[in-house]
Design a protein around this motif. Structure first.
Motif, short mmCIF file in Angstrom:
data_model
loop_
_atom_site.label_atom_id
_atom_site.label_comp_id
_atom_site.label_asym_id
_atom_site.label_seq_id
_atom_site.Cartn_x
_atom_site.Cartn_y
_atom_site.Cartn_z
N LYS A 41 1.20 -1.27 -0.17
CA LYS A 41 -0.05 -0.02 -0.29
C LYS A 41 1.02 1.33 0.03
O LYS A 41 0.48 2.49 -0.24
CB LYS A 41 -0.35 -0.15 1.50
CG LYS A 41 -2.12 -1.24 0.73
CD LYS A 41 -2.74 -0.71 2.38
CE LYS A 41 -4.43 0.06 2.59
NZ LYS A 41 -4.63 -0.34 1.49
N GLU A 42 1.34 1.33 -0.05
CA GLU A 42 3.11 2.36 0.66
C GLU A 42 3.14 2.27 -0.61
O GLU A 42 3.67 3.81 -1.05
CB GLU A 42 3.78 2.39 1.99
CG GLU A 42 4.94 3.30 2.38
CD GLU A 42 4.81 4.84 2.94
OE1 GLU A 42 4.19 5.27 2.83
OE2 GLU A 42 3.06 4.39 3.52
N LYS A 43 3.98 1.28 -1.47
CA LYS A 43 4.66 1.61 -2.90
C LYS A 43 3.38 2.15 -3.58
O LYS A 43 4.10 3.04 -4.43
CB LYS A 43 4.91 0.27 -2.84
CG LYS A 43 5.32 0.23 -4.65
CD LYS A 43 5.31 -1.12 -4.81
CE LYS A 43 6.38 -0.95 -6.32
NZ LYS A 43 7.03 -2.50 -7.00
N ALA A 44 2.48 1.47 -3.22
CA ALA A 44 1.45 2.50 -4.24
C ALA A 44 0.86 3.84 -3.90
O ALA A 44 0.87 4.83 -5.46
CB ALA A 44 -0.15 1.31 -4.26
N PHE A 45 1.14 4.31 -2.65
CA PHE A 45 0.58 5.42 -2.84
C PHE A 45 1.74 6.43 -3.36
O PHE A 45 1.42 7.69 -4.00
CB PHE A 45 0.31 5.93 -0.99
CG PHE A 45 0.90 7.46 -0.76
CD1 PHE A 45 -0.95 7.54 -0.43
CD2 PHE A 45 1.76 7.82 -0.12
CE1 PHE A 45 -1.07 9.39 -0.66
CE2 PHE A 45 1.35 9.46 0.37
CZ PHE A 45 -0.44 9.69 0.16
N ASN A 46 2.95 6.28 -3.41
CA ASN A 46 4.70 6.65 -4.05
C ASN A 46 4.55 6.94 -5.47
O ASN A 46 5.58 7.42 -6.31
CB ASN A 46 5.27 5.95 -3.04
CG ASN A 46 5.83 6.19 -1.69
OD1 ASN A 46 4.63 7.76 -0.64
ND2 ASN A 46 6.24 5.69 -0.68
N ALA A 47 3.31 5.62 -5.68
CA ALA A 47 4.11 5.58 -7.08
C ALA A 47 3.68 6.67 -8.27
O ALA A 47 2.93 7.57 -7.67
CB ALA A 47 3.95 4.12 -7.89
N GLN A 48 4.68 7.00 -8.93
CA GLN A 48 4.48 7.85 -9.84
C GLN A 48 3.39 7.17 -10.90
O GLN A 48 2.68 8.25 -11.67
CB GLN A 48 5.14 8.62 -10.54
CG GLN A 48 6.19 8.92 -9.71
CD GLN A 48 7.76 9.70 -10.54
OE1 GLN A 48 7.80 9.91 -11.42
NE2 GLN A 48 8.87 10.26 -9.42
N THR A 49 3.60 6.08 -11.52
CA THR A 49 3.01 5.93 -12.74
C THR A 49 2.37 4.10 -11.90
O THR A 49 3.56 3.74 -11.48
CB THR A 49 4.14 5.57 -13.70
OG1 THR A 49 4.86 6.69 -14.78
CG2 THR A 49 2.96 4.32 -15.21
N LEU A 50 0.70 3.97 -12.82
CA LEU A 50 0.15 2.71 -12.09
C LEU A 50 0.23 1.76 -13.64
O LEU A 50 -0.43 2.68 -14.67
CB LEU A 50 -0.83 2.90 -11.30
CG LEU A 50 -0.65 3.57 -10.02
CD1 LEU A 50 -2.18 4.17 -9.57
CD2 LEU A 50 0.09 2.13 -9.62
N HIS A 51 0.05 0.57 -13.79
CA HIS A 51 0.40 -0.12 -14.38
C HIS A 51 -0.79 -1.10 -14.26
O HIS A 51 -0.75 -1.52 -13.61
CB HIS A 51 1.93 -0.73 -15.09
CG HIS A 51 3.23 0.06 -15.28
ND1 HIS A 51 3.28 0.01 -16.20
CD2 HIS A 51 4.09 0.86 -15.41
CE1 HIS A 51 4.14 0.95 -16.71
NE2 HIS A 51 4.77 1.34 -16.05
N ILE A 52 -1.87 -0.93 -15.61
CA ILE A 52 -2.86 -2.05 -15.01
C ILE A 52 -2.78 -3.09 -16.37
O ILE A 52 -2.91 -2.25 -17.36
CB ILE A 52 -4.05 -1.14 -15.13
CG1 ILE A 52 -4.26 -0.42 -14.79
CG2 ILE A 52 -4.74 -1.85 -15.38
CD1 ILE A 52 -5.58 1.10 -14.18
N LEU A 53 -2.52 -4.77 -15.25
CA LEU A 53 -2.75 -5.59 -16.31
C LEU A 53 -3.70 -6.68 -16.56
O LEU A 53 -4.10 -6.62 -15.18
CB LEU A 53 -1.66 -6.43 -16.05
CG LEU A 53 -0.03 -5.00 -17.05
CD1 LEU A 53 0.48 -4.85 -15.49
CD2 LEU A 53 1.12 -5.91 -18.25
N PHE A 54 -4.35 -7.33 -17.39
CA PHE A 54 -5.28 -8.23 -17.63
C PHE A 54 -4.82 -9.87 -17.78
O PHE A 54 -3.90 -10.07 -18.46
CB PHE A 54 -5.86 -7.95 -18.09
CG PHE A 54 -6.70 -6.53 -18.17
CD1 PHE A 54 -7.41 -5.93 -17.06
CD2 PHE A 54 -6.44 -5.93 -19.42
CE1 PHE A 54 -7.92 -4.93 -17.34
CE2 PHE A 54 -6.61 -4.03 -19.67
CZ PHE A 54 -7.28 -4.15 -18.31
N GLY A 55 -4.39 -10.39 -16.44
CA GLY A 55 -4.37 -11.53 -16.32
C GLY A 55 -2.48 -11.69 -15.57
O GLY A 55 -1.36 -11.27 -15.43
N ASP A 56 -2.43 -12.80 -14.95
CA ASP A 56 -1.06 -13.10 -14.32
C ASP A 56 0.11 -13.37 -14.82
O ASP A 56 1.20 -12.70 -14.18
CB ASP A 56 -1.40 -14.06 -13.49
CG ASP A 56 -1.99 -14.31 -12.14
OD1 ASP A 56 -2.38 -12.90 -11.98
OD2 ASP A 56 -3.03 -15.57 -11.56
#
Length: 336
Positions: A41-56
């Motif tokens: 959760k801390e990493k997600a808060f500090n991230a500048q870019t979020l990548h969204i992918l579909f599938g493991d």
């Protein structure tokens, strides 16, 4: 530990404790799980870019590509673990929609109880992470020319409605062919999914593929399609054809292709005999253009057995335990 626990929402804490107790984890194991969740959760808060992918598979590849690079500090990854081309997705952005989808799968697939709980938790995690995206974060959505990832693209954009973040899209099929990654594969329908590409290739696309943010018109069009899918309680099969997402309620869509693949196997082997179900399912997945996953094809094969199209021997509890043979009435140009 107290600080880490405070950062967890009630749903996360319940899911974590349930899975931990189900798997017989010790108090020390549970402590480590809590700490890891807090760190995530801390990493997600500090991230500048979020990548969204579909599938493991694509999710794991991009995580591996970012490992031991500067991207570890600036990027975070949200993975939707499901194949979204098959099954109902009405209200899948809510807990009720996820439960309805799970119920649909339970009636058709061979899924263990812990598998259902694992799916439930990961989908809820992905939804929460999308909802918690901060205004300053750039969003990169990875997709490909298949119904699974194109559905995911539209659903996520519908979920992001109201958020003003810049959204960029990487279509890995388009990127692969623009970069001419392989003269042999360029002429084929490759890649069918982002998961077919390794992390090194995905990293090249991220660094080299031009990514202008979606225009307001493009984003609104895709979002509108996503909102329609989220409200659709009729269609449960999605097909990607002619750069369009086509919705259908026909569960029999792939049955004829399964039969044709069985005939091809007999022709290549020179005789009609019982074949391992797993081999036939692999043959179908290897040749079909649509991306569905082996669970779906195995479900349709069992349905064809019930209809008398195939006979079987063995135990239907899992594909590795039984063999199938196409009944004579469904053979043409039968090989003796």
């Amino acid at each position: 530990m107290k600080e880490a626990i405070k950062k967890l929402c009630e749903e996360e804490a319940k899911s974590m404790l349930f899975i931990s107790l189900l798997n017989g984890k010790s108090s020390e194991d549970i402590k480590q799980v809590i700490l890891h969740m807090s760190e995530d959760k801390e990493k997600a808060f500090n991230a500048q870019t979020l990548h969204i992918l579909f599938g493991d598979s694509p999710g794991g590849s991009i995580k591996a590509a970012f490992r031991d690079t500067d991207y570890q500090k600036t990027e975070d990854i949200i993975v939707f673990p499901d194949n979204l081309s098959i099954g109902p997705v009405k209200n899948i952005h809510k807990a009720s929609g996820i439960e309805a989808r799970l119920e649909w799968f339970q009636k058709r697939y061979k899924i263990e109880d812990d598998g259902l709980e694992h799916y439930r938790k990961r989908m809820l995690d992905a939804l929460e992470n999308v909802n918690n995206i901060l205004p300053h974060q750039t969003i990169v959505i990875w997709t490909c020319q298949n119904a699974h990832e194109q559905t995911g693209l539209r659903l996520v954009l519908a979920m992001l409605e109201g958020k003003l973040n810049a959204v960029r899209v990487i279509d890995t099929f388009t990127a692969f062919h623009e970069k001419n990654m392989s003269s042999r594969l360029v002429e084929e329908n490759y890649p069918r999914t982002t998961g077919e590409l390794n992390g090194e290739t995905l990293l090249k696309f991220y660094e080299q593929f031009g990514m202008e943010p979606l225009s307001n018109v493009e984003r609104q069009t895709l979002s509108d399609e996503g909102r329609y899918i989220l409200s659709d309680d009729i269609h449960i099969i999605r097909t990607w054809a002619g750069n369009q997402l086509l919705n259908s309620s026909n569960e029999n869509r792939d049955d004829d292709f399964i039969i044709e693949c069985a005939k091809r196997m007999y022709h290549e082997d020179g005789k009609v005999e019982y074949k391992k179900a797993a081999r036939l399912i692999g043959e179908v997945i290897g040749h079909m253009q649509q991306y569905t996953g082996d669970e779906w094809i195995e479900y349709r094969l069992r349905s064809l057995i019930k209809q008398g199209v195939f006979s079987y021997r063995g135990d239907l509890k899992a594909m590795r335990f039984y063999e199938v043979k196409l009944q004579d009435d469904f053979l043409t140009n039968q090989i003796s």
